[in-house]
Design an enzyme around this catalytic site. Structure first.
Site, mmCIF file in Angstrom:
data_model
loop_
_atom_site.group_PDB
_atom_site.id
_atom_site.type_symbol
_atom_site.label_atom_id
_atom_site.label_comp_id
_atom_site.label_asym_id
_atom_site.label_seq_id
_atom_site.Cartn_x
_atom_site.Cartn_y
_atom_site.Cartn_z
ATOM 1 N N MET A 225 2.172 -0.421 6.070
ATOM 2 C CA MET A 225 2.746 -1.642 5.381
ATOM 3 C C MET A 225 1.259 -2.568 4.912
ATOM 4 O O MET A 225 0.727 -3.670 5.350
ATOM 5 C CB MET A 225 2.843 -2.403 6.794
ATOM 6 C CG MET A 225 3.517 -3.902 6.530
ATOM 7 S SD MET A 225 5.085 -3.793 5.584
ATOM 8 C CE MET A 225 6.238 -3.755 6.727
ATOM 9 N N GLY A 226 0.874 -1.967 3.589
ATOM 10 C CA GLY A 226 -0.028 -2.417 2.670
ATOM 11 C C GLY A 226 0.352 -3.417 1.809
ATOM 12 O O GLY A 226 1.526 -4.034 2.110
ATOM 13 N N ARG A 227 -0.078 -3.419 0.667
ATOM 14 C CA ARG A 227 0.786 -4.615 -0.219
ATOM 15 C C ARG A 227 1.901 -3.910 -0.678
ATOM 16 O O ARG A 227 2.955 -4.890 -0.768
ATOM 17 C CB ARG A 227 -0.566 -4.577 -1.588
ATOM 18 C CG ARG A 227 -1.807 -5.207 -1.284
ATOM 19 C CD ARG A 227 -2.565 -5.274 -2.397
ATOM 20 N NE ARG A 227 -4.199 -5.525 -2.261
ATOM 21 C CZ ARG A 227 -4.840 -4.765 -2.026
ATOM 22 N NH1 ARG A 227 -4.993 -3.624 -1.782
ATOM 23 N NH2 ARG A 227 -6.396 -5.287 -1.667
ATOM 24 N N ILE A 228 1.882 -2.742 -0.997
ATOM 25 C CA ILE A 228 3.212 -2.147 -1.394
ATOM 26 C C ILE A 228 4.323 -2.109 -0.510
ATOM 27 O O ILE A 228 5.369 -2.699 -0.691
ATOM 28 C CB ILE A 228 3.220 -0.772 -2.152
ATOM 29 C CG1 ILE A 228 2.185 -0.881 -3.281
ATOM 30 C CG2 ILE A 228 4.463 -0.480 -2.456
ATOM 31 C CD1 ILE A 228 1.806 0.380 -3.912
ATOM 32 N N SER B 136 4.841 7.398 -1.963
ATOM 33 C CA SER B 136 3.172 7.368 -1.440
ATOM 34 C C SER B 136 2.399 8.641 -2.139
ATOM 35 O O SER B 136 1.990 8.805 -3.564
ATOM 36 C CB SER B 136 3.036 7.291 -0.447
ATOM 37 O OG SER B 136 1.574 7.173 0.016
ATOM 38 N N ARG B 137 2.344 9.579 -1.509
ATOM 39 C CA ARG B 137 1.439 10.944 -1.882
ATOM 40 C C ARG B 137 2.180 12.273 -1.356
ATOM 41 O O ARG B 137 2.940 12.124 -0.027
ATOM 42 C CB ARG B 137 0.124 10.938 -1.592
ATOM 43 C CG ARG B 137 -0.708 9.842 -2.264
ATOM 44 C CD ARG B 137 -1.074 10.300 -3.677
ATOM 45 N NE ARG B 137 -2.162 9.227 -4.296
ATOM 46 C CZ ARG B 137 -1.410 8.225 -4.968
ATOM 47 N NH1 ARG B 137 -0.185 7.903 -5.134
ATOM 48 N NH2 ARG B 137 -2.208 7.399 -5.593
ATOM 49 N N GLU C 178 1.952 18.503 -8.679
ATOM 50 C CA GLU C 178 2.651 17.854 -9.644
ATOM 51 C C GLU C 178 2.408 18.350 -10.841
ATOM 52 O O GLU C 178 1.183 18.802 -11.205
ATOM 53 C CB GLU C 178 2.307 16.305 -9.580
ATOM 54 C CG GLU C 178 3.134 15.809 -8.163
ATOM 55 C CD GLU C 178 2.962 14.209 -8.382
ATOM 56 O OE1 GLU C 178 2.649 13.682 -9.257
ATOM 57 O OE2 GLU C 178 3.325 13.841 -7.153
ATOM 58 N N HIS D 40 7.141 10.784 -10.642
ATOM 59 C CA HIS D 40 5.745 9.941 -10.260
ATOM 60 C C HIS D 40 5.795 8.680 -11.172
ATOM 61 O O HIS D 40 4.890 8.612 -11.978
ATOM 62 C CB HIS D 40 4.618 10.536 -10.306
ATOM 63 C CG HIS D 40 3.465 10.132 -9.591
ATOM 64 N ND1 HIS D 40 2.701 10.953 -8.885
ATOM 65 C CD2 HIS D 40 3.170 8.787 -9.015
ATOM 66 C CE1 HIS D 40 1.691 10.134 -8.314
ATOM 67 N NE2 HIS D 40 2.056 8.962 -8.511
#
Length: 326
Positions: free
Chosen positions: A156-159, A238-239, A268, A287
Site C-alpha cells: 500500500m504505497g503510492r500506487i 509490480s515485479r 521479460e 509491462h
C-alpha cells in the site's frame, strides 16, 4: 571546459533531453525496444558521469567497479531493483527514480487489468473476432463482479493507495498488507490493515503492488495460491520476481484460482509459447503499467532533470539513496 558525458540506454523523446543537454554531452542508444548490449553498456560506463537507465539494464557491482567518473544512475521507472544501490552508495553515486508522476497512470492500468480479468474482456473480444458469437446466451462468457467484492492490496504505497481509491468507486471492501501501516489509506479510503495470510484468504481480488526486495522475492508460492478462494483472481503489476511462476502455472492448471492478470514476469519479454499464455483466464500485458503518452514523457523529463541536478552538485528531485547528499 568539456561537459560531463551521459549515456542514455534507450531511445527516449528528444524533448525530454533538453535539460540534460544543457549540462552534459549526451549519447543515446538508438533503439526503443532493443536493450543496449551489456558489453557496450560497460564500455560507456567507463567514461560516463551519468547513466540514464531502464529496468532491463543491470547496474551491478561489476559495472560500478569500472565506472570511476560515475556520479549518478537514474532509472526511467519507480523501481530500482536492477541497480546495486548499496555499492552505489558506498561510492557516492546517486541513484534516482521517477516516483509520484506515474502513480495514477499505473493505478489506472492495474484496475483495468483487474476488470478485464474479472469480466473476461479479452476472451470476449477474441470470441467476437474469431467468429464464435452465434447468439445471445444467459451465461455466455459470464465473469465475476467487481462491485461489492473484497480487494486485497499487497503493497500500500503510492500506487497501492491509488488503486484502493479506485476500488472505493466500486464499493469494494479494501484490505491491505504492507511493511508498515498506511494511516492515510485507512482514514481516507476505509482500508483495513490485515496480516498477509488473512488478506490472501479473504480477498476476491489479490493485487500485488509491493516492491521487489529480499523480503518479498518469491512471496507468491503454490501454498499461497492454495490459500486463496477458488474464485479469487490474482493481479500482478509490480515485479515478476515476487511470484514463483511455476507455482502460478500449477495453480491455474489445477484450477485452484479463477484467473490472473499480469503486466510483469520473471523474465521479460516472454515468448509466445510461454506456459502462462496457454490459459484463456490469464490476461497478459507487456509491462505497460505507466505507459500513457503523458506519463512516459514526464517520466523521461524527470530522469533528465535528476541527472542534471546531480551533475550541477544539487540534490535531485527524486533520489533513492539520500545518504549520498548528507
Amino acid at each position: 571546459m568539456r561537459k560531463p558525458f551521459v549515456f542514455v540506454t534507450r531511445q527516449v523523446p528528444e524533448e525530454s533531453l533538453v535539460a540534460l543537454k544543457v549540462v552534459a554531452e549526451v549519447e543515446v542508444w538508438p533503439e526503443e525496444e532493443i536493450p543496449v548490449p551489456r558489453e557496450l553498456l560497460l564500455e560507456k560506463a567507463k567514461i560516463a558521469s551519468g547513466l540514464y537507465t531502464m529496468l532491463s539494464d543491470k547496474i551491478d557491482e561489476e559495472l560500478l567497479n569500472q565506472a570511476p567518473h560515475l556520479k549518478v544512475v537514474a532509472n526511467l521507472a519507480v523501481g530500482f531493483d536492477n541497480i546495486d544501490v548499496k555499492t552505489a552508495s558506498e561510492r557516492g553515486i546517486a541513484v534516482c527514480n521517477t516516483p509520484d508522476v506515474l502513480s495514477d497512470t499505473t493505478a489506472d492500468l492495474t484496475f483495468a487489468l483487474l476488470m478485464a480479468t474479472g469480466r473476461r474482456v479479452v476472451e470476449a473480444v477474441d470470441y467476437v473476432k474469431q467468429g464464435n458469437w452465434k447468439n445471445w446466451a444467459p451465461l455466455l462468457l459470464a465473469g465475476t463482479d467487481i462491485h461489492h467484492k473484497t480487494i486485497g492490496v499487497v503493497g500500500m504505497g503510492r500506487i497501492g493507495s491509488a488503486v484502493a481509491k479506485r476500488a472505493t468507486g466500486f464499493d469494494m471492501e479494501i484490505l491491505y498488507h504492507n511493511r508498515s501501516r498506511n494511516i492515510e489509506a485507512e482514514t481516507k479510503l476505509g482500508a483495513s490493515y490485515v496480516g498477509f495470510d488473512e488478506l490472501i484468504e479473504r480477498s476476491d481480488y489479490i493485487v500485488c503492488l509491493a516492491p521487489l526486495t529480499e523480503e518479498t522475492a518469491d512471496l507468491f508460492t503454490y501454498e499461497v495460491f492454495q490459500s486463496m478462494k477458488s474464485s479469487a483472481i490474482f493481479i500482478n503489476a509490480s515485479r515478476g520476481g515476487l511470484v514463483v511462476e511455476e507455482d502460478l502455472i500449477k495453480a491455474l492448471s489445477e484450477e485452484i484460482i479463477a484467473g490472473a492478470g499480469l503486466d510483469v514476469y520473471r523474465e521479460e519479454p516472454i515468448s509466445v509459447d510461454h506456459p502462462l499464455l496457454r490459459f484463456s483466464n490469464v490476461v497478459a500485458l507487456p509491462h505497460i503499467g505507466s505507459a500513457s503518452d503523458e506519463t512516459r514523457h514526464e517520466m523521461a523529463s524527470l530522469v533528465s532533470r535528476n541527472i542534471a541536478h546531480v551533475l550541477r552538485g544539487d540534490k535531485p528531485e527524486a533520489i533513492v539513496n539520500e545518504e549520498v547528499f548528507k
